[in-house]
Design an enzyme around this catalytic site. Structure first.
Site, short mmCIF file in Angstrom:
data_model
loop_
_atom_site.label_atom_id
_atom_site.label_comp_id
_atom_site.label_asym_id
_atom_site.label_seq_id
_atom_site.Cartn_x
_atom_site.Cartn_y
_atom_site.Cartn_z
N CYS A 26 -1.49 0.64 7.35
CA CYS A 26 -3.00 0.67 7.40
C CYS A 26 -3.42 -0.48 6.65
O CYS A 26 -3.93 -1.84 7.38
CB CYS A 26 -3.75 1.78 6.87
SG CYS A 26 -3.65 3.19 8.03
N ARG A 27 -3.49 -0.64 5.30
CA ARG A 27 -3.97 -1.70 4.62
C ARG A 27 -2.76 -2.87 4.38
O ARG A 27 -3.51 -4.09 4.58
CB ARG A 27 -4.49 -1.25 3.17
CG ARG A 27 -5.61 -0.28 3.21
CD ARG A 27 -5.65 0.57 1.93
NE ARG A 27 -4.75 1.33 1.55
CZ ARG A 27 -4.27 2.16 0.63
NH1 ARG A 27 -5.37 1.96 -0.38
NH2 ARG A 27 -3.17 2.93 0.43
N SER A 28 -1.63 -2.56 4.12
CA SER A 28 -0.89 -3.81 3.70
C SER A 28 -0.44 -4.69 4.97
O SER A 28 -0.54 -6.01 4.98
CB SER A 28 0.34 -3.49 2.75
OG SER A 28 1.09 -2.62 3.62
N ASN A 86 2.12 1.43 4.44
CA ASN A 86 2.46 0.14 5.13
C ASN A 86 2.14 0.16 6.50
O ASN A 86 2.82 -0.30 7.39
CB ASN A 86 4.16 -0.27 4.77
CG ASN A 86 4.38 -1.76 5.12
OD1 ASN A 86 5.48 -2.09 5.67
ND2 ASN A 86 3.35 -2.64 5.09
N CYS A 93 0.95 -1.24 0.06
CA CYS A 93 -0.08 0.11 0.08
C CYS A 93 0.98 1.17 0.00
O CYS A 93 2.06 1.17 -0.44
CB CYS A 93 -0.96 0.03 1.12
SG CYS A 93 -0.28 0.07 2.77
N ASP A 109 -8.07 3.83 0.86
CA ASP A 109 -7.10 3.97 1.69
C ASP A 109 -8.23 4.57 3.17
O ASP A 109 -8.82 5.71 2.93
CB ASP A 109 -6.49 5.21 1.46
CG ASP A 109 -5.24 5.73 2.40
OD1 ASP A 109 -5.24 5.12 3.67
OD2 ASP A 109 -4.40 6.63 1.97
P1 4NP Z 1 -1.78 2.76 4.06
O1 4NP Z 1 -2.63 4.31 4.48
O2 4NP Z 1 -1.27 3.43 2.64
O3 4NP Z 1 -2.87 1.89 3.85
O4 4NP Z 1 -0.53 2.51 4.80
C1 4NP Z 1 -1.96 5.46 4.70
C2 4NP Z 1 -0.96 5.67 5.76
C3 4NP Z 1 -0.40 6.76 5.71
C4 4NP Z 1 -0.55 7.74 5.05
C5 4NP Z 1 -1.09 7.52 3.76
C6 4NP Z 1 -1.90 6.28 3.70
N1 4NP Z 1 0.15 9.00 5.14
O5 4NP Z 1 -0.09 9.87 4.24
O6 4NP Z 1 0.75 9.38 6.03
#
Ligand code: 4NP
Length: 142
Positions: free
Chosen positions: A8-10, A6, A3, A111
């Site tokens: 939240c989703r992955s 790294n 993602c 996201d």
């Molecule tokens: P992820 O979510 O891609 O599912 O881990 C996010 C976590 C942090 C951010 C964006 C998306 N960020 O902009 O910090």
């Protein structure tokens, strides 16, 4: 599992798939961005995992690199933006063919970072469904 951050989703996808396959299958995750390198998963992903019997609290974020194409046979991305970012790191057609959207109908996993609890719950349901399909497609039953 790839993602953006790294956190939240992955990592959730990693924990979900790991929970469905035998322990000799290596399941890992990474982010296309480096903002959260070394960080634990988002507490909301940890909570959703816990509520579904999956412990991801010890995972630490890392950035996806070109070397991952040598180390992994399949690379699953959460959304089209991740797909485009990962494709910029490919060196061959073989690398490209390893990369797929995780959802079997090419639905994106939104996201949830700026979302509420429901966004994380929806994320879990989409990922659980996606991982069930991966287990079937790759014949990874335990
Ligand atoms: P992820 O979510 O891609 O599912 O881990 C996010 C976590 C942090 C951010 C964006 C998306 N960020 O902009 O910090």
């Amino acid at each position: 599992m790839v993602c953006l951050g790294n956190i939240c989703r992955s990592p959730l996808a990693q924990g979900i798939l790991k929970n469905k396959v035998s322990s000799n299958i290596i399941v890992d995750s990474a982010g296309t961005a480096g903002y959260h390198i070394g960080n634990s998963p988002d507490p909301r992903s940890i909570l959703i995992g816990e509520q579904n019997g999956i412990n991801i609290s010890h995972y630490l974020a890392r950035k996806f690199t070109k070397k991952d194409f040598n180390n992994f046979s399949h690379i699953y991305v959460m959304d089209k933006s991740n797909y485009a970012d990962v494709l910029t790191l490919t060196n061959s057609q073989e690398d490209k063919e390893k990369v797929n959207l995780i959802h079997p109908f090419d639905q994106e996993i939104p996201d949830p970072y700026y979302g509420n609890y429901e966004a994380f719950d929806k994320c879990y349901l989409l990922l659980n469904y996606s991982c069930e399909q991966i287990v079937k497609d790759l014949s990874l039953w335990t």
